[in-house]
Each structure stands twice: as C-alpha cells, then as structure tokens.
Design a protein around this motif. Sequence first.
Motif, mmCIF file in Angstrom:
data_model
loop_
_atom_site.group_PDB
_atom_site.id
_atom_site.type_symbol
_atom_site.label_atom_id
_atom_site.label_comp_id
_atom_site.label_asym_id
_atom_site.label_seq_id
_atom_site.Cartn_x
_atom_site.Cartn_y
_atom_site.Cartn_z
ATOM 1 N N GLU A 88 25.235 30.579 109.290
ATOM 2 C CA GLU A 88 26.614 30.115 109.459
ATOM 3 C C GLU A 88 27.039 30.202 110.924
ATOM 4 O O GLU A 88 27.705 29.297 111.455
ATOM 5 C CB GLU A 88 27.550 30.928 108.569
ATOM 6 N N GLU A 89 26.649 31.288 111.599
ATOM 7 C CA GLU A 89 26.978 31.444 113.017
ATOM 8 C C GLU A 89 26.260 30.383 113.860
ATOM 9 O O GLU A 89 26.830 29.853 114.828
ATOM 10 C CB GLU A 89 26.598 32.850 113.485
ATOM 11 N N SER A 91 25.390 27.391 112.828
ATOM 12 C CA SER A 91 26.093 26.135 112.563
ATOM 13 C C SER A 91 27.404 26.059 113.335
ATOM 14 O O SER A 91 27.736 25.029 113.937
ATOM 15 C CB SER A 91 26.356 25.993 111.060
ATOM 16 N N ASP A 92 28.139 27.169 113.365
ATOM 17 C CA ASP A 92 29.421 27.192 114.084
ATOM 18 C C ASP A 92 29.223 27.060 115.589
ATOM 19 O O ASP A 92 29.992 26.369 116.278
ATOM 20 C CB ASP A 92 30.176 28.489 113.780
ATOM 21 N N GLU A 93 28.201 27.743 116.112
ATOM 22 C CA GLU A 93 27.955 27.741 117.556
ATOM 23 C C GLU A 93 27.741 26.330 118.098
ATOM 24 O O GLU A 93 28.201 25.990 119.192
ATOM 25 C CB GLU A 93 26.732 28.617 117.865
ATOM 26 N N GLY A 95 28.435 23.384 116.308
ATOM 27 C CA GLY A 95 29.249 22.357 115.669
ATOM 28 C C GLY A 95 28.475 21.472 114.719
ATOM 29 O O GLY A 95 28.677 20.242 114.688
ATOM 30 N N THR A 97 28.430 21.544 111.291
ATOM 31 C CA THR A 97 29.038 21.248 109.996
ATOM 32 C C THR A 97 29.681 19.865 109.965
ATOM 33 O O THR A 97 29.672 19.191 108.927
ATOM 34 C CB THR A 97 30.087 22.317 109.645
#
Length: 579
Positions: A88-89, A91-93, A95, A97
Amino acid sequence: MKVCVIGAGPSGLTTIKQLLDESHDVTCFDANESVGGIWYRGGDDGQQMKAYDNMMLTVSMKMMSFSDFIFKDGRKFTDHKGYLRYLEEYSDEFGLTRHIKFNSLVKEVIRESDGSWIVKVKVGDKRVSSHRFEAVAICSGPFKTANTEISEIDGFTGEVVHSKSYRNSKDFEGKKVLAIGLAESGADMLREVSNVAQKCVVSIRSHTFLIPRLIYGKYSTDTLTTRSHHYEMWNRASKIKFQMKSYSQDSWALRNIFLGVVNAYGLASIPANFLSRKIMGDKKNNDPGKNNMGQDGDPSKIDYDTKNEKEVVDFINKWNKKSHHEKGNWSQKIIFSKNVSFVPNILNNKLVVKDCGIGRVDGGTVYFNDSTSEKFDKILLCTGFKKDFSLLSNVEIKDNNVRNLYKHAFHPDHNGRLAMIGFVRPISGGIPICSEMQARYFALLCSNKINLPEDVGDRIEKEKDWEEQWMCLSPNHTESMPSQIMFLDSIAREIGCHYPFHKLITKPRLLVRLWFYSFNQSCYRMIGPHHHYDEAVEDIMTEEVPLHDYGFMLTMIALSFMPSFVHPKNLDFQYGVKN
C-alpha cells in the motif's frame, strides 16, 4: 504506448510503476477492492487464494521489497498484514492507484490481426465490456486454479479442503486429518492443524529441501544469499553449462581475471573489517532480546516456535538427504521449503509423515502403500495449482510451460507486446524483485528502446534446458528458477542496469559487498534506466551485516581457486547448531 496490466498484486503494482517510468499510458484491472492481490483480505474471500490468518513471510522483508522502494529496517520477517502495508505504501508513494480499476474481473484477452489486444472485463454485475490496448502484461500469478484432481482420494466421503481456502485451524479441531503435499505454506498449516487435530498425517511423494528461516538463532537465513555462493554452486564447478550472460560470463579469460581481482579484494577486506569491528565495536540493528521473526531470542530458535536444538537440526539434515535420494546435494536440484516450523510436531508425534503414497480410499478410510490404513474426517490438499493461461483465448503458451517464454515472461511470437510477469519462483529468494526486473524489461520493450534477442528461440531452449537439469527432482514445478541472483543478473545485462566489471575494479569495497555479502537488489539501481546511484550504493554499503561470516568468505575464495574436477560436488549442504 497504451498498455493493460492485469492484477494489482505485487507483480502488477511494480509493472504499473515501471511502465509509468517509461511514460506509457497504463490501465490496470483487478477483481479486488484494493491493491495487494493474495495479500488483500477484503470482502468474501473464502474460496479465493488468500494469505491465511497467521501467515509469516518465509524470506525477509528486504528480499521481498522492490529495488525502487527498499525496505530499510533490516532483514526482518513480517506477517501478511505487514507486507500488505508495504504494498500500500509503494502504491501511495508512486501514485499507482489512480491507474487501477478495481472490482474489474478480466474474462478474456484476444490477440487481433493488427497486433493490438482486446481485453474483455466484467465490472461488478455489469455486462462484459471490451478495451483495446497495444500491449498486455498478465500479472495475476500462478495461484489461480487449485489442483484438486487427486485420483488417489476418489471416493473419499469426508470433507476435502484445498489450502487456497485455509484461513486457520479452527475447523480442524478434534478431527482426524490427512494432509496431502507439503510446501512452505503447507508447513505452517500442518503445524497449526496438528496442534489441534485428534490426529494429523501428511502424505508426500518427495521430500522438499528444508531451509530454516533463521540462522544462528537470530538472523534471516537469506543473509547467506550471496553471489559468490550462487555462482560457485550453479555455475563454476558444474558440468551443466550456464546459458545466461551475467557476471564475468563472457569468456574464460575474463571470468578468471574477475575471480582473481574479487578474491584479492575479499582477502584484503577480512583483516581490515576485523580491525574495524574491534576498534568500533559491532553495530546492532535489532533488539538483542528478539530474533528477526520478532520472537524471544532465548531459547535460541531456527524458525517460528522451533528451537535451535541438535535433534531438530539432525532431523532437517536427514530429511534433506532424502530429498536427493541419499546422494550429496552441494548444489540442490529440488524446490526449497524455507519453513521448518512443522518439524517439532513430527518429533513429538503430533504429526505423522507417510512417504509411501496412497493406494486407495474406501469411504473415510485411506489405505497407504505400506499396508497400513487410517480413517479420516477431513483431507487438506496442499497440492498447489494448475498451470492456467485460459485468459489467453487465441495465444498458446507451449505445453503451458513458462519456461517456453523468454525469461519466463515474453512470448517469442509477439514482439515483446505480451508479458507474463510474476510467473517465476526462485527456489530461494522472493518473487517481487523478479517481477520488477521482468517489468523493467517489458517497459523498455514497449518503448522500443530494446528488442528481444534475434536468437530468442534458441536462448529459450538453452535456458530451459539449464533450468530443467538443475530442477530435475521437481519436474512438475516448471516455474521454478534455480538461482534468483543469476537470473536477475542476466536480465540486468540486457536492460542496461548491470554495473560493469571495469568500473567495479576501482571500487574494491563495493565489489566485495556485491560479491561476498548478502544479496541486495539495490545493485540494479546503480546504473541504467531510472537509476539512483547514490541512494543505491548507500543502501548496499550501509546495510548491517551482523552475521557476516569470514569463514564463509574464505571458503568461497578457496573453492573458486579449486579445479572443477576436484570440486566437492557431492558434499551435503547441512545446517549446524550455533547459538
């Protein structure tokens, strides 16, 4: 290029990232409600392949991380929730998603005559829709269709459960349970089930090669994963010629020059490092009271709740001898199970091993080939998954064997526009970095910056032959890769991120780290596309090596000078007890 990625698990996420690095237009479809693939436990997942409740990684987080998002907290293990957080981190780092369409189940992939690809997708309860792309990466992984067709148990009247739907041992309490098959996840399940079952028996046809998760009672065993060891075991002293170009494989002369230089640097580093430690003292990056699995270090352990005792270690060594039919196994030729946590339950008779095979079943009674029989309430199938490429409607993967793809990923007939990413399983190491390197190759193919080799068909056959010879005791595991390091190095050379030997000569400390110390995938970000040299080198040079064994380094140096005809090919690879 307009590219479709199927699946948003580890392989899919890194594929999106590498394609975005090359400025491609990426759309990912995933059937789940969030990222993570099998690590995501949302919604009604009872019949899907998912991480079970108490799942713990069998390699460290360092080995399970990507080279562009390295795990910084040492070679610790985590449970499935911890690894999902990492994804998840990631993916967030970057962008990722916003490029993913969730609750979108891909039903079919069709190759068009003009070279484009039609991807048919069902979103929720809506009708199937069609989408056109220029390239497709299938990253949904091999854990799709459970292998439940076990003829030996036809007619069993009790309940049969496949490991894909196993979450915990609750439904096995007080039952008589027969497990069929044993792998890394199966080892955890057998430990849990045998702790609560009235009786638990496991039937196996072969003995996998067992490796504890911990070495010396504390550290991750993958600390001992080094280039020197892999190139020694699977290449230099072998009669099976290595077919992939990687470190020092260009010529006999260059190979020996390389070994001479790196061994000289290695020898010189030993007294220097020894004096440095004496003067500065050993740095500690772990709680001295805990091992890398987060358990109390006292008593010493080699795996989850598995004491570092002579009885346990002797059992593992005897088991491993059986894995190679009582022959030496200096270079292993069978899949590994990096999980020995079930061994204590064999020694305390909670778990019974049957390696004779099943003869027949009559109702709830199972008759074994050693003339014994037992009545069971439930059967737990740890029998793996079928090779399923049914998404591809008009594209054939020969024999359903990913070894017939280049680097287990690229179909030779489609100009690098079709990739099967994540369908390779190193017998020691992690899948994510393999997926990342395949994805980097794919992204560059889509950018037309590189092409598949002109002799790709010949290379596929040669590499396939090399893998099959080294995996001859696991012939059905066609996704297995003997050496993750050598596989990754060969991809690195082709995509331009293999740091050249002539530059390493002037960096002796870095060369010694890359060759003799724990494998660190940051090495693939020192040069080439999307590299970050300073960050990568810092990670390699500052990684704590609390286990660094100078005796191990000296052994590798000595073996590299030993002629292949006197090399100890038939020695047993064993684990000793050391607190």
